[in-house]
Write an enzyme that holds these catalytic residues in place. Structure first.
Site, PDB file in Angstrom:
ATOM      1  CG  ASN A  52      10.344  -4.188 -10.304  1.00  0.00           C
ATOM      2  OD1 ASN A  52       9.112  -4.278 -10.294  1.00  0.00           O
ATOM      3  ND2 ASN A  52      11.123  -5.233 -10.403  1.00  0.00           N
ATOM      4  CG  ASP A  90      -6.316   1.756   6.857  1.00  0.00           C
ATOM      5  OD1 ASP A  90      -5.593   0.842   6.443  1.00  0.00           O
ATOM      6  OD2 ASP A  90      -5.913   2.642   7.624  1.00  0.00           O
ATOM      7  CB  SER A 140      -2.616  -1.691   2.220  1.00  0.00           C
ATOM      8  OG  SER A 140      -1.871  -2.667   2.935  1.00  0.00           O
ATOM      9  CG  HIS A 159      -4.855  -3.541   5.110  1.00  0.00           C
ATOM     10  ND1 HIS A 159      -5.174  -2.212   5.056  1.00  0.00           N
ATOM     11  CD2 HIS A 159      -3.661  -3.602   5.717  1.00  0.00           C
ATOM     12  CE1 HIS A 159      -4.207  -1.506   5.602  1.00  0.00           C
ATOM     13  NE2 HIS A 159      -3.269  -2.323   6.004  1.00  0.00           N
ATOM     14  N   GLY A 201       0.833  -1.200   0.000  1.00  0.00           N
ATOM     15  CA  GLY A 201       0.000   0.000   0.000  1.00  0.00           C
ATOM     16  C   GLY A 201       0.867   1.251   0.000  1.00  0.00           C
ATOM     17  CB  SER A 202       4.068   2.051   1.687  1.00  0.00           C
ATOM     18  OG  SER A 202       3.592   1.777   2.979  1.00  0.00           O
TER      19      SER A 202
HETATM   20  C1  PLP Z   1      -4.040   4.494   5.550  1.00  0.00           C
HETATM   21  C2  PLP Z   1      -2.878   3.623   5.164  1.00  0.00           C
HETATM   22  N1  PLP Z   1      -2.177   3.936   4.062  1.00  0.00           N
HETATM   23  C3  PLP Z   1      -1.134   3.189   3.661  1.00  0.00           C
HETATM   24  C4  PLP Z   1      -0.757   2.049   4.338  1.00  0.00           C
HETATM   25  C5  PLP Z   1       0.450   1.275   3.894  1.00  0.00           C
HETATM   26  O1  PLP Z   1       0.162  -0.016   3.475  1.00  0.00           O
HETATM   27  P1  PLP Z   1       1.308  -1.146   3.464  1.00  0.00           P
HETATM   28  O2  PLP Z   1       1.486  -1.601   4.878  1.00  0.00           O
HETATM   29  O3  PLP Z   1       0.766  -2.214   2.580  1.00  0.00           O
HETATM   30  O4  PLP Z   1       2.540  -0.532   2.931  1.00  0.00           O
HETATM   31  C6  PLP Z   1      -1.459   1.693   5.491  1.00  0.00           C
HETATM   32  C7  PLP Z   1      -1.058   0.470   6.228  1.00  0.00           C
HETATM   33  O5  PLP Z   1      -1.754  -0.087   7.023  1.00  0.00           O
HETATM   34  C8  PLP Z   1      -2.547   2.491   5.927  1.00  0.00           C
HETATM   35  O6  PLP Z   1      -3.230   2.185   7.035  1.00  0.00           O
END
Ligand code: PLP
Length: 459
Positions: free
Chosen positions: A304, A203, A228, A233, A95-96
């Site tokens: 990537n 979320d 994510s 999740h 998600g990041s």
């Molecule tokens: C609102 C939100 N954005 C982004 C992320 C990032 O997701 P990931 O952990 O898959 O990198 C999270 C992670 O829980 C999140 O709660």
């Protein structure tokens, strides 16, 4: 031919055995919504919800051993786009990274005047997840923080006008803990100032919002949405995420950023689907020689961030469970809400509230301890955790107070701006925690958690 048949049959047998293994040996709580519970058992804030379908898909993908994005990833992306109701969805590694792709896409030269440049500003909230905000900084832009409103925990829309400047190019906001932000107001604001809108939907997969009489899934209202698939999740692929859009130009740019920055859209393992390989007429890129291989032509400073076919195979099975999981999350939320209502009525806590026109698929159940309550969050958190209830904070609290942004003696480490004050962000940093509503929690655990929260605050 005979060996093809043998291969197919052997595969079928192995997959069937894996299914049996999953049914027999994987922990019961992952299968049974009403799993037995006794007081004192650990109650996680979240957990994977899966059955033998995921294991069967994963074993099938493992036997194929394609590994990089292949047929499962293509199917997963197609299904994701269909479920969300958008034209294009791209599976990626987290998600990041989906948020980083979304922000980076806005820097594309293909966007002309609307391109996000170094020093441009992006509006967001101070109380949220770090990697909603970090991609702004990582792209050389300046985050402009506004406060959130309680009890929705979403952007305080009355602060948006304070935040805008001639440098503002975009808004990125998460739907906090699954509760949609005021999409109508934020979209109107973005339209007024010609700003991009990125919905961090990490979320909130399954949350709905009704705009102008039409109901859709969150993530599909802005220019780009993200997801994510990290295990807590709404669906999981292990690590993983997705970025999606309705806009064909943004789709092309997102794909390029995800796949090394390359111009070519040919999927992994397939050459010249685009028809532009070694085609001198088609290749007028930069100062490359005519006929230069399109597969090695880079139109963006990309990454990537592809994810594996193994993860996608799990995701495909998970998608089928989204509707059931969403219903269970809502049910658990209601159970906690009504069990804790007397505590709110007595003035001890603030309960969460859905945004008007929204039907959240809650990620968690936020509770803010009222100012007059004698118990601190630390005391309540310890009380709950000691009795097996896992709690979480509302992520970074007020992010501008994090060590990545400021030293303990007040030196600013990141270029940012604050519009208005961040009173509620501070409040959340000090007084808010959240507990789980994930599908396997069920009635008995909700009742027990509500009883413990009440005890913790009544002492
Ligand atoms: C609102 C939100 N954005 C982004 C992320 C990032 O997701 P990931 O952990 O898959 O990198 C999270 C992670 O829980 C999140 O709660």
């Amino acid at each position: 031919m005979a060996s093809d048949k043998r291969e197919r049959e052997t595969r079928k047998q192995i997959v069937e055995l894996a299914r049996q293994y999953a049914k027999k040996f994987h922990p019961l709580h992952d299968f049974d919504r009403e799993a037995p519970f006794k007081e004192g058992d650990r109650i996680s804030y979240a957990g994977r919800v899966y059955d033998d379908e995921e294991i069967a898909n994963l074993v099938e993908a493992a036997l194929e051993f394609w590994l990089t994005p292949g047929r499962f990833a293509r199917d997963f992306e197609r299904e994701l786009a269909r479920v969300i109701g958008v034209n294009s969805a791209f599976y990626c590694s987290s998600g990041s990274n989906a948020n980083l792709l979304a922000l980076s896409a806005l820097t594309s030269p293909l966007l002309g005047d609307r391109r996000l440049l170094r020093g441009d500003e992006v509006i967001t909230v101070a109380a949220g997840f770090p990697t909603t905000v970090f991609p702004i900084v990582q792209n050389g832009a300046i985050p402009v923080f506004v406060d959130i409103a309680l009890p929705t925990y979403n952007v305080d829309i009355t602060q948006l006008e304070n935040a805008v400047s001639h440098k503002t190019k975009a808004v990125i906001l998460a739907h906090t803990l699954g509760n949609p932000f005021d999409i109508k107001a934020v979209k109107a604001f973005c339209k007024k100032y010609n700003l991009w809108l990125i919905e961090d939907n990490c979320d909130a997969f399954g949350s709905e919002y009704t705009l102008d009489g039409k109901t859709g899934l969150t993530g599909s209202f802005g220019d780009i949405g993200t997801l994510s698939f990290y295990p807590p999740h709404h669906i999981t692929t292990g690590e993983g995420g997705a970025v999606f859009t309705n806009d064909p130009l943004l789709a092309k740019i997102l794909l390029s950023f995800r796949d090394w920055g390359r111009d070519c859209v040919c999927p992994s393992g397939k050459d010249n689907v685009c028809g532009a390989r070694f085609n001198s007429a088609a290749n007028t890129y930069g100062q490359l020689p005519a006929g230069f291989d399109h597969k090695y032509t880079y139109s963006h400073i990309g990454y990537n961030f592809q994810a594996t076919d193994l993860g996608a195979s799990i995701g495909l099975a998970q998608l089928k469970k989204l509707a059931d999981n969403t219903a269970a999350r809502r049910e658990n939320f209601d159970r906690l809400f009504w069990a804790l209502k007397p505590l709110e009525d007595s003035g001890a806590i603030i309960l969460p509230q859905a945004t008007p026109n929204a039907n959240p698929s809650w990620f968690g159940f936020p509770i803010t301890i009222a100012e007059k309550t004698k118990r601190s969050r630390l005391e309540v958190a310890r009380f709950l955790e000691e009795r097996g209830v896992q709690i979480r904070l509302l992520f970074a609290g007020n992010i501008v107070r994090q060590p990545a942004f400021v030293t303990s003696n007040g030196q600013k480490l990141v270029d940012f701006r604050v519009a208005g004050d961040l009173i509620n962000s501070d409040r959340v940093m000090n007084d808010t925690f959240w507990i789980g509503v994930y599908p396997r929690i069920g009635a008995a655990r909700c009742e027990y958690m509500a009883r413990l929260v009440t005890q913790a605050l009544s002492q």
